[in-house]
Design an enzyme around this catalytic site. Structure first.
Site, mmCIF file in Angstrom:
data_model
loop_
_atom_site.group_PDB
_atom_site.id
_atom_site.type_symbol
_atom_site.label_atom_id
_atom_site.label_comp_id
_atom_site.label_asym_id
_atom_site.label_seq_id
_atom_site.Cartn_x
_atom_site.Cartn_y
_atom_site.Cartn_z
ATOM 1 N N GLY A 144 5.567 31.666 -45.669
ATOM 2 C CA GLY A 144 4.758 31.882 -44.478
ATOM 3 C C GLY A 144 5.549 31.782 -43.188
ATOM 4 O O GLY A 144 5.347 32.561 -42.250
ATOM 5 N N ARG A 198 -3.111 35.787 -46.021
ATOM 6 C CA ARG A 198 -2.884 34.814 -44.941
ATOM 7 C C ARG A 198 -2.879 35.539 -43.589
ATOM 8 O O ARG A 198 -2.085 36.453 -43.364
ATOM 9 C CB ARG A 198 -1.576 34.056 -45.160
ATOM 10 C CG ARG A 198 -1.605 33.223 -46.425
ATOM 11 C CD ARG A 198 -0.300 32.507 -46.696
ATOM 12 N NE ARG A 198 -0.048 31.438 -45.731
ATOM 13 C CZ ARG A 198 0.987 30.605 -45.815
ATOM 14 N NH1 ARG A 198 1.852 30.725 -46.821
ATOM 15 N NH2 ARG A 198 1.168 29.656 -44.918
ATOM 16 N N SER A 212 11.980 23.387 -41.764
ATOM 17 C CA SER A 212 11.465 23.786 -40.452
ATOM 18 C C SER A 212 12.597 24.032 -39.458
ATOM 19 O O SER A 212 12.598 25.046 -38.742
ATOM 20 C CB SER A 212 10.539 22.696 -39.905
ATOM 21 O OG SER A 212 9.444 22.496 -40.753
ATOM 22 N N ARG A 257 -5.374 23.951 -49.125
ATOM 23 C CA ARG A 257 -4.906 22.643 -49.591
ATOM 24 C C ARG A 257 -6.017 21.597 -49.629
ATOM 25 O O ARG A 257 -5.958 20.662 -50.437
ATOM 26 C CB ARG A 257 -3.746 22.160 -48.710
ATOM 27 C CG ARG A 257 -2.461 22.904 -49.001
ATOM 28 C CD ARG A 257 -1.305 22.437 -48.133
ATOM 29 N NE ARG A 257 -0.064 23.052 -48.584
ATOM 30 C CZ ARG A 257 1.065 23.065 -47.886
ATOM 31 N NH1 ARG A 257 1.111 22.487 -46.701
ATOM 32 N NH2 ARG A 257 2.149 23.643 -48.367
ATOM 33 N N ASP A 273 1.421 18.519 -42.869
ATOM 34 C CA ASP A 273 2.081 18.703 -44.171
ATOM 35 C C ASP A 273 2.183 17.418 -44.992
ATOM 36 O O ASP A 273 2.514 17.477 -46.181
ATOM 37 C CB ASP A 273 3.477 19.300 -43.983
ATOM 38 C CG ASP A 273 3.437 20.796 -43.744
ATOM 39 O OD1 ASP A 273 2.378 21.403 -43.977
ATOM 40 O OD2 ASP A 273 4.463 21.354 -43.311
#
Length: 408
Positions: free
Chosen positions: A69, A98, A23, A322, A291
């Site tokens: 992504g 997406r 990130s 998910r 996450d």
């Protein structure tokens, strides 16, 4: 590549150095492209960061970012301000499913020139970079924070900066604060008051060396391993900060419930199993750290306790859905799971079926979240190479602490 995992040992004070945060790295790579005198240390070696680097360094008109992504969102904003440059941003078949319409519409509010090449609202995109002078934009706040961060990262290069108004409940606030903190670190002035974020224009920044903190999402799998191990088990991870910018550092408090103690010392964290979970069911709101939901759900299943996890609506549009993927694979192992659009509920149970093949759905976090269960039963991880998306050395690190990892 499918891997059979087994472990019949107690981990004693193993030490691991984890790669830099994906990130942080991807945000800094984009800022480095805008301000080339920024130098990065301990960058992530993940596939996503490699894809981001390759796209930014390539002169090709077509940029294929595969499953990344973060790269799709950040680069959409980046190429929108590259004056006179035409770029096609595309990706894998899953990437083309997406949604990106919310970000595209926000950029169009600023007069960006972006078209959909195939299906309206989804990649691939044709972007013609231009000078942007408008500085006010409104964005729905209850979607991926990466849309917000994409706008904030290009904001200091806009002639008049940016005033971003967020509508509704803000998702993943820690990730937005991470972006603003990194902007501040390179010398960009920002403010975040109520639902309005302001970023001021900065033409150039002073030379700066930034060391990326290691990835807390990657640390989550080691927290799970310690939680599922015997009392006295210890693992040391580096390099981490007690005042982390990463939302997933919430692990420190959450895993206290599972008997895991965290001690910070000289950019390392020492994880130690000090007790057993005293709860039959745990409840966590993970809006700021979605996450780690997969890791927590598997930890709870391995400990025989239940959980109710909320704030998970962004997991529907990740590498896979998910929530459904977790439900499918946990059910195969004997769990009782229900999901909604933004939550997962797991009932307490004591049975774990052996030698079950875990499908990973092209999702790195599915592979790594289930791996710690090998402390309880032998399991098989399908398409195990997907871990390279964020944690290239994961299977090697498991072997190094004593797991049996066999290709089958």
């Amino acid at each position: 590549m499918n891997l059979q995992l087994r472990s019949q040992f107690t981990i004693h004070n193993s030490q691991l150095k984890l790669s830099g945060s994906k990130s942080e790295t991807n945000r800094l790579l984009l800022l480095q492209a805008l301000y080339p005198n920024i130098v990065l240390g301990n960058s992530s070696d993940s596939d996503d960061s490699e894809v981001m680097t390759k796209a930014l360094q390539s002169n090709d008109e077509v940029k294929d970012i595969h499953h990344a992504g973060t790269a799709m969102r950040f680069l959409t904003a980046f190429y929108a301000i590259q004056e006179g440059k035409e770029t096609i941003l595309t990706g894998s078949s899953r990437m083309k499913e997406r949604p990106i319409k919310i970000l595209v519409e926000a950029l169009r509010q600023l007069d960006a020139d972006i078209e959909y090449v195939e299906k309206d609202g989804f990649p691939p995109l044709r972007i013609i970079g231009k000078k942007i002078t408008k500085n006010k934009v409104t964005l729905k706040a209850d979607v991926s924070s990466q849309y917000v961060s994409a706008l904030l990262l290009i904001a200091p290069k806009l002639e008049n900066g940016l005033e971003l108004t967020l509508e509704g409940e803000i998702t993943s606030v820690p990730y937005i604060k991470m972006t603003l903190a990194l902007l501040n670190e390179i010398g960009v002035k920002t403010s975040f008051e109520g639902n309005t974020i302001t970023v001021f224009h900065v033409k150039t920044v002073e030379p700066k060396v930034i060391t990326v903190e290691s990835d807390w999402s990657s640390a989550s799998y080691w927290y799970s391993l310690v939680a599922l191990s015997e009392i006295g088990t210890e693992i040391t991870l580096s390099s981490y900060k007690q005042n982390s910018l990463q939302g997933d550092s919430a692990l420190v408090e959450i895993y206290k419930d599972f008997g895991v103690e965290t001690v910070f010392e000289q950019h390392q964290i020492h994880l130690r199993k000090v007790g057993h979970c005293q709860l039959s069911i745990v409840n966590y709101q993970l809006n700021g750290s979605p996450d780690i939901a997969q890791t927590i759900a598997v930890t709870c299943f391995g400990l025989g306790i239940g959980c109710h996890l909320t704030g998970l609506h962004t997991l529907k549009i990740k590498e896979t859905d998910r929530l459904e993927a977790l439900k499918n694979e946990l059910t195969k192992l004997g769990a009782h799971v229900s999901v909604t659009n933004d939550s997962l509920t797991l009932k307490p149970s004591t049975e774990i079926k052996e030698n079950i093949a875990i499908k990973t759905y092209q999702d790195h976090r599915m592979a790594m979240a289930f791996a710690p269960l090998a402390l309880k039963v032998s399991i098989l991880i399908e398409d195990a190479e997907v871990v390279s998306k964020s944690y290239t050395n994961f299977w090697e690190d498991l072997k190094n602490i004593g797991f049996t990892v066999d290709a089958v």
